[in-house]
Write a protein that holds these residues in place. Structure first.
Motif, mmCIF file in Angstrom:
data_model
loop_
_atom_site.group_PDB
_atom_site.id
_atom_site.type_symbol
_atom_site.label_atom_id
_atom_site.label_comp_id
_atom_site.label_asym_id
_atom_site.label_seq_id
_atom_site.Cartn_x
_atom_site.Cartn_y
_atom_site.Cartn_z
ATOM 1 N N GLY A 110 44.157 39.849 39.744
ATOM 2 C CA GLY A 110 43.298 40.949 40.137
ATOM 3 C C GLY A 110 42.709 40.726 41.514
ATOM 4 N N PHE A 111 41.662 41.488 41.832
ATOM 5 C CA PHE A 111 40.998 41.406 43.123
ATOM 6 C C PHE A 111 39.658 40.690 42.972
ATOM 7 C CE2 PHE A 111 43.880 44.965 43.446
ATOM 8 C CZ PHE A 111 44.441 44.817 44.701
ATOM 9 N N ILE A 112 39.317 39.864 43.963
ATOM 10 C CA ILE A 112 38.035 39.161 43.954
ATOM 11 C C ILE A 112 36.919 40.166 44.233
ATOM 12 C CG2 ILE A 112 36.613 37.427 45.107
ATOM 13 C CD1 ILE A 112 38.751 36.175 43.456
ATOM 14 N N THR A 113 35.984 40.267 43.297
ATOM 15 C CA THR A 113 34.861 41.211 43.452
ATOM 16 C C THR A 113 33.520 40.498 43.591
ATOM 17 O OG1 THR A 113 34.699 41.373 41.041
ATOM 18 C CG2 THR A 113 36.036 43.021 42.172
ATOM 19 N N ILE A 119 36.620 38.111 39.191
ATOM 20 C CA ILE A 119 37.773 38.984 39.405
ATOM 21 C C ILE A 119 37.453 40.339 38.779
ATOM 22 C CG2 ILE A 119 40.234 39.265 38.899
ATOM 23 C CD1 ILE A 119 40.346 36.178 38.680
ATOM 24 N N ASP A 120 37.932 41.395 39.386
ATOM 25 C CA ASP A 120 37.688 42.750 38.861
ATOM 26 C C ASP A 120 37.960 42.771 37.362
ATOM 27 O OD1 ASP A 120 37.386 45.388 38.379
ATOM 28 O OD2 ASP A 120 38.953 46.086 39.738
ATOM 29 N N GLY A 128 37.642 40.785 47.941
ATOM 30 C CA GLY A 128 38.693 41.791 48.038
ATOM 31 C C GLY A 128 40.090 41.233 48.028
ATOM 32 N N ALA A 129 40.219 39.897 48.103
ATOM 33 C CA ALA A 129 41.559 39.304 48.108
ATOM 34 C C ALA A 129 42.204 39.453 46.740
ATOM 35 C CB ALA A 129 41.477 37.837 48.488
ATOM 36 N N GLN A 130 43.510 39.716 46.735
ATOM 37 C CA GLN A 130 44.247 39.803 45.482
ATOM 38 C C GLN A 130 44.820 38.432 45.157
ATOM 39 O OE1 GLN A 130 47.516 42.556 45.440
ATOM 40 N NE2 GLN A 130 47.651 42.587 43.204
ATOM 41 N N THR A 148 46.982 35.750 42.370
ATOM 42 C CA THR A 148 48.024 35.655 41.352
ATOM 43 C C THR A 148 47.645 34.560 40.373
ATOM 44 O OG1 THR A 148 49.679 36.336 42.973
ATOM 45 C CG2 THR A 148 50.480 35.279 40.958
ATOM 46 N N THR A 206 47.370 31.191 43.215
ATOM 47 C CA THR A 206 46.448 31.265 44.344
ATOM 48 C C THR A 206 45.360 30.209 44.224
ATOM 49 O OG1 THR A 206 46.812 33.654 44.448
ATOM 50 C CG2 THR A 206 44.945 32.765 45.680
#
Length: 378
Positions: free
Chosen positions: A70-73, A92-93, A188-190, A192, A196
């Motif tokens: 997901g995306f880092i929120t 993560i979202d 906002g970074a995606q 894996t 990652t």
């Protein structure tokens, strides 16, 4: 003319022969005694250390990677600070995972309702069966339905547990108390799952120092692991500054490296002020086994002949050459393991022209024991 020359040659030969005869009868003049300085050999308590190049390592270090994508929120820490165990670090979202969990909870509720209905049906059919008011086949079907409902509840609960786990993985927490590094991802970074790299966290107190020793020293370090004292392991950092805390052996590697014949040893040190950093170079100082009350003399009093070492001892007016076994160097002095004893008179100056049994006259006298008995073995 020829006869004249023959006469002079004969005369010269006679004179030379007489001179040689007269000179041969004289005794050679005695050499004067050599003026030397002497010092009384004394013992002193000495602590001296062997040196090993070391590397500071964290006793516990973990790379943080996400288990869900997901995306880092959210990022909830300050880079380089100490974080406590269980503290949230990244988020993560989680909307998708929260929705999946809610659906799993609803499925459990539905499965339990079906199970409750099936349970009531089988109870009612069993009562009717006693009065022959229902066919046996109907009761069997109700029993099968009840068992299926039980299985569906178990499946739903497992799905709920899985959804709850994924939801919890959406918040990445500190696995232990330690110092966290610079974040490898931004808001906002995606990411894996499992791939990652987010960050690295490592413990800082206590901390380890890794050194490599020869396999011949393994037994020595095993003994030190059992009986080391507060003076056994010391550390030098930052170009020679002494670290204030002493260490103890944390672990000795399981085997010898076949290629190098070496073994890795990890020594643990307290690090309350965070002076030691993971990856820092240092020098580990290990107390030499021969430390103790030993004869020490100035290294300048040693002479070397074909790989062997000697000193001169004053015996009244005669110099006695003595073979010695050297120990470690301590600053400008050296430990003597064998060859001379406490109380003997060591010739410290003027011995360069001496031979064993040579005559001497005594000049300045003093003590050969060093004042500074602490140092590093060389």
């Amino acid at each position: 003319m020829k006869n004249k020359y023959t006469f002079w040659i004969a005369a010269l030969a006679l004179v030379s022969a007489s001179a040689c005869k007269s000179g041969g009868e004289k005794k050679p003049a005695a050499m004067p005694p050599t003026l030397v300085n002497v010092a009384t050999v004394e013992k002193a308590d000495a602590l001296y250390y062997d040196q090993y190049q070391g590397l500071v390592v964290a006793l516990n270090a973990v790379e943080l990677r996400a288990q869900v994508g997901g995306f880092i929120t959210g990022i909830f820490f300050k880079e380089g600070n100490v974080v406590q165990k269980g503290a949230p670090l990244y988020e993560i979202d989680k909307r998708k995972y929260a929705a999946a969990y809610e659906q799993a909870v609803a499925n459990v509720t539905s499965a339990k309702a079906n199970l409750n209905k099936a349970k009531k049906d089988i109870e009612r059919y069993n009562m009717l069966l006693k009065n022959d008011a229902v066919a046996r086949q109907t009761v069997d079907q109700a029993t099968a339905t009840y068992q299926t409902a039980q299985s569906q509840v178990a499946v739903a609960e497992a799905a709920r547990t899985s959804a709850a786990t994924d939801l919890s993985y959406a918040t990445i927490r500190a696995p232990f108390t330690g110092r966290i590094g610079i974040s490898q991802v931004k808001l906002g970074a995606q990411i894996t799952p499992g791939t990652t790299l987010l960050n690295t966290i490592s413990s800082g107190n206590p901390i380890g120092v890794d050194v490599v020793i020869n396999e011949q020293d393994i037994d020595r370090f095993y003994k030190l692991q059992k009986s080391s004292t507060d003076t056994t392991f010391r550390l030098q950092i930052n170009g020679g500054n002494n670290y204030n805390h002493t260490g103890k052996i944390f672990a000795i590697d399981r085997g010898v490296n076949n290629g190098t014949g070496t073994v890795k040893v990890r020594v643990q040190f307290p690090n309350p002020n965070d002076e030691l950093k993971d990856g820092m170079s240092c020098v580990l100082r290990v107390l030499n086994d021969d430390s103790g009350n030993r004869v020490q003399i100035p290294y300048a009093a040693i002479t070397e002949q074909m790989g062997e070492f000697f000193v001169f001892i004053a015996k009244d007016t005669v110099a006695e050459q003595r073979k010695v076994t050297l120990g470690p160097r301590i600053n400008s002095n050296i430990v003597i393991m064998k060859g001379i004893e406490q109380g003997e008179k060591l010739i410290t100056a003027g011995f360069q022209r001496l031979r064993d049994g040579g005559k001497i006259s005594l000049g300045q006298q003093g003590a050969a024991a060093p004042k500074d008995a602490k140092g590093t073995a060389k």
